[in-house]
Design an enzyme around this catalytic site. Sequence first.
Site, PDB file in Angstrom:
ATOM      1  N   CYS A  79     -66.275  26.111 -13.456  1.00  0.00           N
ATOM      2  CA  CYS A  79     -65.746  26.690 -14.689  1.00  0.00           C
ATOM      3  C   CYS A  79     -66.551  26.227 -15.920  1.00  0.00           C
ATOM      4  O   CYS A  79     -67.645  26.706 -16.148  1.00  0.00           O
ATOM      5  CB  CYS A  79     -64.247  26.414 -14.811  1.00  0.00           C
ATOM      6  SG  CYS A  79     -63.410  27.490 -15.997  1.00  0.00           S
ATOM      7  N   HIS A 170     -61.856  27.251  -9.965  1.00  0.00           N
ATOM      8  CA  HIS A 170     -61.468  25.845  -9.811  1.00  0.00           C
ATOM      9  C   HIS A 170     -61.144  25.508  -8.356  1.00  0.00           C
ATOM     10  O   HIS A 170     -59.976  25.467  -7.977  1.00  0.00           O
ATOM     11  CB  HIS A 170     -60.242  25.545 -10.676  1.00  0.00           C
ATOM     12  CG  HIS A 170     -60.501  25.577 -12.131  1.00  0.00           C
ATOM     13  ND1 HIS A 170     -60.911  24.471 -12.836  1.00  0.00           N
ATOM     14  CD2 HIS A 170     -60.415  26.591 -13.016  1.00  0.00           C
ATOM     15  CE1 HIS A 170     -61.062  24.806 -14.107  1.00  0.00           C
ATOM     16  NE2 HIS A 170     -60.778  26.082 -14.239  1.00  0.00           N
ATOM     17  N   GLU A 172     -61.140  22.735  -6.995  1.00  0.00           N
ATOM     18  CA  GLU A 172     -60.494  21.420  -6.939  1.00  0.00           C
ATOM     19  C   GLU A 172     -58.969  21.489  -7.076  1.00  0.00           C
ATOM     20  O   GLU A 172     -58.278  20.513  -6.828  1.00  0.00           O
ATOM     21  CB  GLU A 172     -61.077  20.491  -8.017  1.00  0.00           C
ATOM     22  CG  GLU A 172     -60.610  20.758  -9.442  1.00  0.00           C
ATOM     23  CD  GLU A 172     -61.284  21.925 -10.152  1.00  0.00           C
ATOM     24  OE1 GLU A 172     -61.023  22.112 -11.345  1.00  0.00           O
ATOM     25  OE2 GLU A 172     -62.069  22.659  -9.520  1.00  0.00           O
TER      26      GLU A 172
END
Length: 189
Positions: A79, A170, A172
């Site tokens: 991002c 994202h 994560e």
Amino acid sequence: MKIAVLAVQGAFLEHENVMHKLGVQTIQLRKAGDLAEDFDGLILPGGESTVQGKLLRELHMLEPIRDRIENGLPVLATCAGLILLAEQISGDDTVHIGTLPVTVKRNAYGRQLGSFHYAEGNFLGVGIFPMEFIRAPYVTEASQDVKILAQVEGRIVGVQYRNQLAVAFHPELGDDTRIHQYFLENYLS
């Protein structure tokens, strides 16, 4: 193996948690002195790219990080990290690290804090992957040397260039660790 995670702002803890799940040691980069530590790869997390870029300059970390990336340090950018790496930002003359030959459009899914878009897309070398976009950019132009790894709704959201892996989403934030595994297996082994 040790991975450094830029920890000046953004979702750095989430990336550290994924690395720890994968059995990889991490260190946080918070100030220029932290760059003296040994590490094998770097993660540039999501967050506010303008704030991260400003802090990298103020903390005298921008040039050393750029130099390391240009000299082959493997980097995973998510991002805002994609924006930090981009050579050009559409409608903005600002360049931060500037090692990735792409143009990105910021806030492609809206400017509000609540901006969120979920999709599943094919990520080359990984397969179908859940993608969470929060105030996310996308790549509008890429040099011919850039390999496109993922597209959603006709927009480029994952690219690879030499030692740099950058995504607009994202990875994560979910439970699926395959993007981080892809980075470790293809850039650090």
